[in-house]
Design a protein around this motif. Structure first.
Motif, PDB file in Angstrom:
ATOM      1  N   TYR A  36       0.827  -1.197   0.000  1.00 18.83           N
ATOM      2  CA  TYR A  36       0.000   0.000   0.000  1.00 18.83           C
ATOM      3  C   TYR A  36       0.864   1.251   0.000  1.00 18.83           C
ATOM      4  N   GLU A  37       1.991   1.185   0.695  1.00 20.59           N
ATOM      5  CA  GLU A  37       2.902   2.335   0.684  1.00 20.59           C
ATOM      6  C   GLU A  37       3.361   2.637  -0.733  1.00 20.59           C
ATOM      7  N   GLU A  38       3.714   1.584  -1.473  1.00 21.73           N
ATOM      8  CA  GLU A  38       4.171   1.769  -2.847  1.00 21.73           C
ATOM      9  C   GLU A  38       3.039   2.266  -3.742  1.00 21.73           C
ATOM     10  N   MET A  39       1.867   1.654  -3.611  1.00 20.32           N
ATOM     11  CA  MET A  39       0.732   2.025  -4.442  1.00 20.32           C
ATOM     12  C   MET A  39       0.315   3.468  -4.205  1.00 20.32           C
ATOM     13  N   LEU A  40       0.177   3.852  -2.943  1.00 15.27           N
ATOM     14  CA  LEU A  40      -0.255   5.200  -2.612  1.00 15.27           C
ATOM     15  C   LEU A  40       0.847   6.222  -2.878  1.00 15.27           C
ATOM     16  N   GLY A  41       2.097   5.805  -2.744  1.00 13.67           N
ATOM     17  CA  GLY A  41       3.204   6.695  -3.061  1.00 13.67           C
ATOM     18  C   GLY A  41       3.206   7.083  -4.522  1.00 13.67           C
ATOM     19  N   ARG A  42       2.951   6.103  -5.397  1.00 13.66           N
ATOM     20  CA  ARG A  42       2.892   6.380  -6.832  1.00 13.66           C
ATOM     21  C   ARG A  42       1.715   7.281  -7.186  1.00 13.66           C
ATOM     22  N   ALA A  43       0.615   7.144  -6.433  1.00 13.11           N
ATOM     23  CA  ALA A  43      -0.610   7.876  -6.775  1.00 13.11           C
ATOM     24  C   ALA A  43      -0.723   9.221  -6.061  1.00 13.11           C
ATOM     25  N   GLY A  44       0.209   9.537  -5.171  1.00 12.89           N
ATOM     26  CA  GLY A  44       0.144  10.817  -4.491  1.00 12.89           C
ATOM     27  C   GLY A  44      -0.170  10.704  -3.019  1.00 12.89           C
ATOM     28  N   GLY A  45      -0.972   9.736  -2.634  1.00 13.09           N
ATOM     29  CA  GLY A  45      -1.184   9.434  -1.224  1.00 13.09           C
ATOM     30  C   GLY A  45      -2.162  10.297  -0.469  1.00 13.09           C
ATOM     31  N   GLY A  46      -2.915  11.224  -1.119  1.00 16.74           N
ATOM     32  CA  GLY A  46      -3.892  12.032  -0.422  1.00 16.74           C
ATOM     33  C   GLY A  46      -5.101  11.223  -0.001  1.00 16.74           C
ATOM     34  N   VAL A  47      -5.965  11.846   0.829  1.00 23.07           N
ATOM     35  CA  VAL A  47      -7.152  11.154   1.322  1.00 23.07           C
ATOM     36  C   VAL A  47      -8.047  10.717   0.178  1.00 23.07           C
ATOM     37  N   GLY A  48      -8.241  11.602  -0.786  1.00 21.98           N
ATOM     38  CA  GLY A  48      -9.073  11.264  -1.936  1.00 21.98           C
ATOM     39  C   GLY A  48      -8.510  10.071  -2.696  1.00 21.98           C
ATOM     40  N   THR A  49      -7.202  10.044  -2.837  1.00 18.86           N
ATOM     41  CA  THR A  49      -6.551   8.931  -3.532  1.00 18.86           C
ATOM     42  C   THR A  49      -6.730   7.632  -2.757  1.00 18.86           C
ATOM     43  N   VAL A  50      -6.593   7.708  -1.429  1.00 13.98           N
ATOM     44  CA  VAL A  50      -6.759   6.530  -0.590  1.00 13.98           C
ATOM     45  C   VAL A  50      -8.171   5.963  -0.740  1.00 13.98           C
ATOM     46  N   ILE A  51      -9.156   6.834  -0.696  1.00 17.97           N
ATOM     47  CA  ILE A  51     -10.546   6.378  -0.811  1.00 17.97           C
ATOM     48  C   ILE A  51     -10.778   5.728  -2.164  1.00 17.97           C
ATOM     49  N   LYS A  52     -10.278   6.368  -3.204  1.00 16.54           N
ATOM     50  CA  LYS A  52     -10.511   5.868  -4.563  1.00 16.54           C
ATOM     51  C   LYS A  52      -9.728   4.594  -4.844  1.00 16.54           C
ATOM     52  N   LYS A  53      -8.424   4.607  -4.545  1.00 12.36           N
ATOM     53  CA  LYS A  53      -7.552   3.499  -4.930  1.00 12.36           C
ATOM     54  C   LYS A  53      -7.698   2.275  -4.037  1.00 12.36           C
TER      55      LYS A  53
END
Length: 285
Positions: free
Chosen positions: A98-115
């Motif tokens: 998840y660290e890698e996935m969210l790091g690539r996507a930016g890691g904001g709250v919106g990104t967390v909810i979506k991804k």
């Protein structure tokens, strides 16, 4: 065939399933946000399916025996998995995947909810479609009983691979002498991801149970998507990225099947199967 009454019943079942999954994922996000780690989503993966199975059992007007069978199969799988993941992750930090996935996507709250959370909720709904559809159709009859029996047998194979693989890894990691080694014993000598293979087999088995009465067969994309997630999306592929950096793991990859269980290859040096241990080849998130 599903008539108009059946489609209306399916609408009730799938609508209730969606509401349940939205509430579950929203609650899980709130807990994860407070803890500062979002791998709590893995704890509710199995629980989400258990809830859908119960909803289908209660609200579905279809064959009661098949509704009970699917509810029991899903509950047995999902509750065991929920307990296993919870006990394995409690008190620990974020999963590297998840660290890698969210790091690539930016890691904001919106990104967390979506991804993470929206994606998991949508996957739970889609993968559980065989259960939902099966809940509103008639009884399995004639030669289709064979399909149902094969489905239960495949579910059992998957459950054994998953539960035994988890137990073998837990026992291996509990021994201090195995620290830093690669787990390539037992089922882990036949596949690097017995847990993910087991998950896949479980859901192909559940699909076969649903496919034993028309139109359950048309939900075939559900186990396909489940297998895709396990092999390519958030499962084995991401784990292999981090595990391949560990000493001994590249050699383990060379001698052990990636996903489908196959007899282990012999070491080129001495012709004996490898006996060094390892952290879980297919460690569950």
């Amino acid at each position: 065939m599903i008539d108009l009454h059946g489609w209306a019943a399916f609408g009730v079942v799938t609508g209730a399933a969606l509401v349940w999954l939205i509430i579950l994922q929203a609650t899980t996000f709130a807990i994860g946000h407070r803890l500062g780690r979002y791998n709590v989503v893995d704890v509710t993966w199995g629980a989400g399916f258990v809830g859908v199975g119960i909803i289908a059992l209660i609200l579905g007007p279809g064959d009661p025996l098949r509704r009970w069978l699917l509810a029991v199969l899903v509950a047995f799988w999902g509750l065991r998995l929920t307990w296993h993941v919870w006990s394995k992750t409690k008190g620990k930090g974020e999963d590297p995947r998840y660290e890698e996935m969210l790091g690539r996507a930016g890691g904001g709250v919106g990104t967390v909810i979506k991804k993470v959370f929206a994606t998991q909720g949508a996957a739970q709904w889609f993968v559980s479609l065989p259960i939902q559809v099966s809940a509103v159709v008639g009884a399995t009859s004639g030669p289709w009983i064979v399909v149902l029996v094969v489905g239960v047998a495949l579910w059992l194979v998957g459950q054994v691979f998953e539960a035994v693989g988890d137990a073998q890894l837990k026992s291996f990691k509990a021994d201090p002498a195995n620290k830093g080694k690669v787990m390539d014993r037992g089922l882990w000598a036949w596949t690097r991801h017995p847990n993910y293979f087991g998950d896949s087999a479980v859901w192909w088995g559940i699909w076969l149970v649903a496919a034993s009465a028309w139109p359950g067969v048309v939900t075939v994309l559900s186990p396909v998507i489940m297998t895709y997630f396990l092999v390519f999306a958030t499962g084995a592929r991401l784990l292999e990225k981090s595990m391949s950096k560990r000493p001994g793991y590249p050699e383990y990859q060379e001698r052990t099947s990636y996903f489908i269980p196959l007899p282990p290859k012999k070491n080129q040096g001495d012709g004996d199967p490898a006996t060094s241990g390892t952290p879980r080849g297919g460690e569950r998130s």
